[in-house]
Design an enzyme around this catalytic site. Sequence first.
Site, PDB file in Angstrom:
ATOM      1  N   CYS A  20      48.874  36.607  33.935  1.00 26.78           N
ATOM      2  CA  CYS A  20      47.824  36.149  34.843  1.00 26.78           C
ATOM      3  C   CYS A  20      48.436  35.626  36.133  1.00 26.78           C
ATOM      4  CB  CYS A  20      46.990  35.075  34.157  1.00 26.78           C
ATOM      5  SG  CYS A  20      45.731  34.390  35.237  1.00 26.78           S
ATOM      6  N   CYS A  39      46.726  32.587  37.685  1.00 23.74           N
ATOM      7  CA  CYS A  39      46.967  31.323  36.962  1.00 23.74           C
ATOM      8  C   CYS A  39      48.364  30.784  37.279  1.00 23.74           C
ATOM      9  CB  CYS A  39      46.906  31.504  35.444  1.00 23.74           C
ATOM     10  SG  CYS A  39      45.548  32.488  34.859  1.00 23.74           S
ATOM     11  N   ASP A  40      49.361  31.663  37.292  1.00 28.29           N
ATOM     12  CA  ASP A  40      50.758  31.201  37.310  1.00 28.29           C
ATOM     13  C   ASP A  40      51.506  31.492  38.605  1.00 28.29           C
ATOM     14  OD1 ASP A  40      50.334  30.434  34.689  1.00 28.29           O
ATOM     15  OD2 ASP A  40      50.939  32.385  33.888  1.00 28.29           O
TER      16      ASP A  40
END
Length: 305
Positions: free
Chosen positions: A131, A134-135
């Site tokens: 992701c 997300c990261d």
Amino acid sequence: MVYDLIIIGSGPAGFAAGVYAGRAKLNTLLLEKEFAGGQVINTYEVANYPGLPELSGAELAMKLQEHAAMFGVVPTLNEVVDLELDGKIKKVITTTQIYETKAVLIATGARWKQLGVKGEEKLRGRGVSYCATCDGAFFNGKVTAVVGGGDTAVEDAIFLSRYAKKVYLIHRRDKLRATKILQEALFEIDNVEVLWDTQVQEIYGNSKVEGIQLINTKTNETQPLEVDGVFVAIGTDPNSNLVKGKVAMDEQEYIIANENCETSIPGVYAAGDVRQKLLKQIVTATADGATAVYAIERYIIENWK
Ligand code: NAP
């Protein structure tokens, strides 16, 4: 109590079904095992949901959730562990309760596919991610690799280029599958380099990712590449385990449903990414949710006079 409809999964398909079921005054339960919104919450910018350009995935998920709530359908957090689908009344078995319903809508979506190479599992969360939104921010000023050639991989590479010093897009063929407009945006970015005809053989590192071993699929030449992060974006697998062996599926375990979202069992419907179809996007997921509920209304009228 017997529900009219139990929807399993609260992504775009589940919420759209919630809007339609609420408006149709069906007595509906929407079950979710983790967090509402589905995969879309990981999308940085949803550029192709008609009428709502420039929304982030999380914003769109929130709007869908609010819309369903306006009609009284809100997600209940409870994991479904089994289903009894053969009788006229279906049983939905969760970790804490058994619910009864006239119809079930499977809207459980899909999950990221794994590469299946050495080091991937060990270094997951230590530089291996599925992701980018997300990261990505953890890789400020670092070198990252994105694996894949579809919309997700190209979007991820574009997103990461805003943080990372350098982004390698590693694709196993010499043509991207991603839509042309994304490709054009990608090719304009200076710090993105595409490695064509290349596969990842291994991800290595002790406590975190230090590099990847690559192989050229045309020449069979191998080479190591030093990277700090690897984003795997090679597509999805359906979350269809709950109905495995119960409803008809294709060889990749996507549920086979007709254009009314009816599965092989009367009263059991499938909507969104868990269903076999050509285009798996938010717009087709929400359309499925709406269609399925319309078909469910008719099914209930015909079978429960
Ligand atoms: P996808 O379209 O299935 O693409 C997967 C990519 O990964 C392909 O390029 C494929 O290579 C490659 N791949 C598959 N298995 C691999 C392996 N074992 N090793 C190396 N490479 C591998 O998946 P996706 O990009 O996640 O997209 C899924 C769906 O979501 C699509 O319908 C897409 O349009 C949609 N989506 C849309 C948006 C958007 O519109 N904004 C954003 C994200 C996703 P080959 O090309 O050689 O098969």
